[in-house]
Scaffold this motif. Structure first.
Motif, short mmCIF file in Angstrom:
data_model
loop_
_atom_site.label_atom_id
_atom_site.label_comp_id
_atom_site.label_asym_id
_atom_site.label_seq_id
_atom_site.Cartn_x
_atom_site.Cartn_y
_atom_site.Cartn_z
N ALA A 36 0.85 -1.20 0.00
CA ALA A 36 0.00 0.00 0.00
C ALA A 36 0.89 1.24 0.00
N ALA A 37 1.88 1.23 -0.89
CA ALA A 37 2.96 2.22 -0.87
C ALA A 37 2.70 3.36 -1.82
N ILE A 38 2.95 4.57 -1.35
CA ILE A 38 2.93 5.75 -2.20
C ILE A 38 4.15 5.70 -3.11
N THR A 39 3.92 5.78 -4.41
CA THR A 39 5.03 5.72 -5.37
C THR A 39 5.37 7.09 -5.94
N LEU A 55 10.52 10.19 -2.66
CA LEU A 55 11.45 9.21 -3.18
C LEU A 55 10.73 7.94 -3.56
N GLY A 56 11.20 7.33 -4.64
CA GLY A 56 10.59 6.08 -5.09
C GLY A 56 11.47 5.41 -6.13
N TYR A 57 11.01 4.26 -6.60
CA TYR A 57 11.74 3.51 -7.60
C TYR A 57 10.93 3.42 -8.89
N ASP A 58 11.63 3.08 -9.97
CA ASP A 58 10.96 2.89 -11.25
C ASP A 58 10.36 1.49 -11.38
N THR A 59 10.93 0.51 -10.66
CA THR A 59 10.50 -0.87 -10.85
C THR A 59 10.13 -1.53 -9.52
N LEU A 60 9.24 -2.50 -9.59
CA LEU A 60 8.85 -3.25 -8.40
C LEU A 60 10.03 -4.03 -7.84
N ASP A 61 10.88 -4.55 -8.72
CA ASP A 61 12.02 -5.34 -8.26
C ASP A 61 12.89 -4.55 -7.28
N GLU A 62 13.05 -3.24 -7.53
CA GLU A 62 13.87 -2.43 -6.64
C GLU A 62 13.22 -2.30 -5.26
N TYR A 63 11.90 -2.10 -5.24
CA TYR A 63 11.20 -2.04 -3.95
C TYR A 63 11.38 -3.32 -3.16
N SER A 65 13.79 -5.72 -3.60
CA SER A 65 15.19 -6.05 -3.32
C SER A 65 15.79 -5.18 -2.24
N TYR A 66 15.54 -3.86 -2.30
CA TYR A 66 16.19 -2.94 -1.37
C TYR A 66 15.37 -2.69 -0.11
N ARG A 67 14.07 -2.76 -0.23
CA ARG A 67 13.15 -2.56 0.88
C ARG A 67 13.49 -1.31 1.71
N PRO A 68 13.41 -0.16 1.09
CA PRO A 68 13.74 1.08 1.81
C PRO A 68 12.54 1.70 2.52
N TYR A 69 11.38 1.04 2.46
CA TYR A 69 10.14 1.55 3.04
C TYR A 69 9.65 2.83 2.34
N TYR A 70 10.12 3.09 1.13
CA TYR A 70 9.68 4.29 0.42
C TYR A 70 8.15 4.31 0.31
N GLY A 71 7.51 5.25 0.95
CA GLY A 71 6.07 5.45 0.82
C GLY A 71 5.21 4.35 1.38
N ALA A 72 5.80 3.38 2.07
CA ALA A 72 5.07 2.17 2.46
C ALA A 72 4.21 2.37 3.70
N GLY A 295 24.41 5.37 -4.02
CA GLY A 295 24.19 5.29 -5.45
C GLY A 295 23.30 4.15 -5.91
N ARG A 296 23.11 3.15 -5.07
CA ARG A 296 22.27 2.04 -5.53
C ARG A 296 20.79 2.42 -5.48
N HIS A 297 20.47 3.48 -4.74
CA HIS A 297 19.10 3.93 -4.66
C HIS A 297 18.88 4.95 -5.77
N THR A 298 18.01 4.63 -6.69
CA THR A 298 17.78 5.52 -7.82
C THR A 298 16.32 5.92 -7.89
N ASN A 299 16.08 7.05 -8.53
CA ASN A 299 14.74 7.56 -8.70
C ASN A 299 14.64 8.13 -10.10
N GLU A 300 13.75 7.55 -10.90
CA GLU A 300 13.54 8.01 -12.27
C GLU A 300 14.87 8.07 -13.03
N GLY A 301 15.71 7.06 -12.82
CA GLY A 301 16.94 6.92 -13.58
C GLY A 301 18.13 7.71 -13.06
N THR A 302 17.98 8.43 -11.95
CA THR A 302 19.09 9.23 -11.41
C THR A 302 19.48 8.71 -10.04
N SER A 303 20.78 8.80 -9.73
CA SER A 303 21.25 8.39 -8.42
C SER A 303 20.87 9.43 -7.38
#
Length: 349
Positions: A36-39, A55-63, A65-72, A295-303
């Motif tokens: 139920a995460a805000i993207t 902050l967010g990711y472009d792909t589900l795999d990143e959410y 794999s990294y589990r940063p709790y972005y918007g969750a 740097g491993r955390h990216t948003n819309e293609g940018t570090s």
């Protein structure tokens, strides 16, 4: 209010969908069924440029794999529980310990990792995303079958409302929050050091070395934790105060005063002119801004740089079940948990 839907990815054979609410001003809020995460939250700056301010990711795999709790949606209990232990109605419980020796943010498989069901509702002035999840008895060590409903509302007044509702068939713990990270510049490569923060808070919770609150509430006056008057968050990043140095910034609960004429928190970026004001019925807000994004955390293609975002996590105080003066985080079968937090978006010249 416009509502759109798109596929965001696939997990365990289920399609994860992203829903977007857009009001007549062009402000939009997007959230997905995973966690139920805000993207995304897209709002204009003082020149009318609409950009994503979270902050967010472009792909589900990143959410995943990294589990940063972005918007969750975080829970059952947000924050840490000392050693994962608590006593409830005379029974001792041992939760998973997923943060070294402590339990954090609901456990290894907390609410942020679940696939929620969702329905949409819309009126002339509001759009709603109603997320529901049923957490079974014993999940992550918590007692009780817990039914959770989280409703995200976007209004034509440019407000994002979060309404929590929960019921249980056995006394349990419940203290949720949303873990959205704001960067009001609209550019995740720019640090939030010069964002200003104001809080209606005279006390913050002291942390031990393992980040568990000691139980002592310290006065903010004369410290880098004093935001009773708006100030830049950078003062905590550069501080030599032992509590700032402990977490490389802020990871602290602030006790809220709930003044009638003020929002509990105000975050502002002078360059973009964007401002967010938070109003909540919770006892505290956790301000989290630390030097851990790399740097491993990216948003819309940018570090993203260090200090790329800051949270305003409305909740009751962490580890409250083990601190008699930290407020109530229990939920019994004869109760309905209800809570609401509102974030208001505007610009200042």
């Amino acid at each position: 209010m416009d509502i759109s839907i798109k596929d965001f990815g696939e997990l365990s054979g289920q399609v994860i969908q992203e829903y977007t609410l857009t009001n007549r001003q062009g402000i939009s809020l997007s959230a997905m069924t995973y966690g139920a995460a805000i993207t995304s939250i897209r709002v204009p700056d003082k020149n009318g440029l609409i950009e994503n301010i979270v902050l967010g990711y472009d792909t589900l795999d990143e959410y995943v794999s990294y589990r940063p709790y972005y918007g969750a949606t975080v829970g059952r209990v947000a924050g840490r529980i000392d050693k994962g232990k608590f006593t409830l109605e005379g029974k001792n419980y041992q939760l998973e310990t997923n943060d070294k020796t402590n339990h954090s943010h609901g456990g290894i498989n907390g609410l942020d990792t679940k696939i929620w069901t969702v329905k949409t509702e819309s009126t002339e002035n509001e759009g709603h995303l109603v997320f529901t999840y049923k957490s079974p008895h014993g999940e992550n060590g918590y007692p009780g079958n817990l039914t959770v409903k989280v409703t995200y509302t976007l209004t034509e007044s440019n407000e994002w409302k979060i309404n929590y509702q929960a019921t249980t068939d056995k006394t349990t713990l419940f203290n949720p929050t949303n873990h959205v990270y704001f960067n009001l510049s609209g550019d995740p490569t720019k640090a939030i050091n010069q964002h200003t923060l104001a809080l209606t808070s005279k006390y913050f919770a002291e942390l031990k070395e393992d980040y568990i609150p000691t139980g002592t509430l310290l006065p903010v006056k004369g410290t880098p934790f004093d935001f009773t008057t708006a100030d830049t968050v950078n003062k905590g990043f550069e501080s030599t105060h032992s509590q700032n140095k402990l977490v490389s910034g802020y990871d602290h609960p602030f006790v809220l005063e709930h003044l009638a004429d003020k929002p509990e928190a105000t975050l502002y970026d002078q360059k973009s002119g964007r401002r967010v004001q938070m109003v909540t019925d919770r006892d505290a807000v956790v301000i989290f801004a630390v030097n851990t994004l790399d740097g491993r955390h990216t948003n819309e293609g940018t570090s993203e740089e260090h200090y790329a975002g800051i949270t305003l996590e409305a909740q009751n105080l962490p580890n409250a079940i083990n601190q008699k003066d930290f407020g109530k985080v229990t939920l019994s079968p004869d109760e309905i948990f209800q809570s609401e937090t509102t974030y208001r978006f505007d610009t200042m010249l």
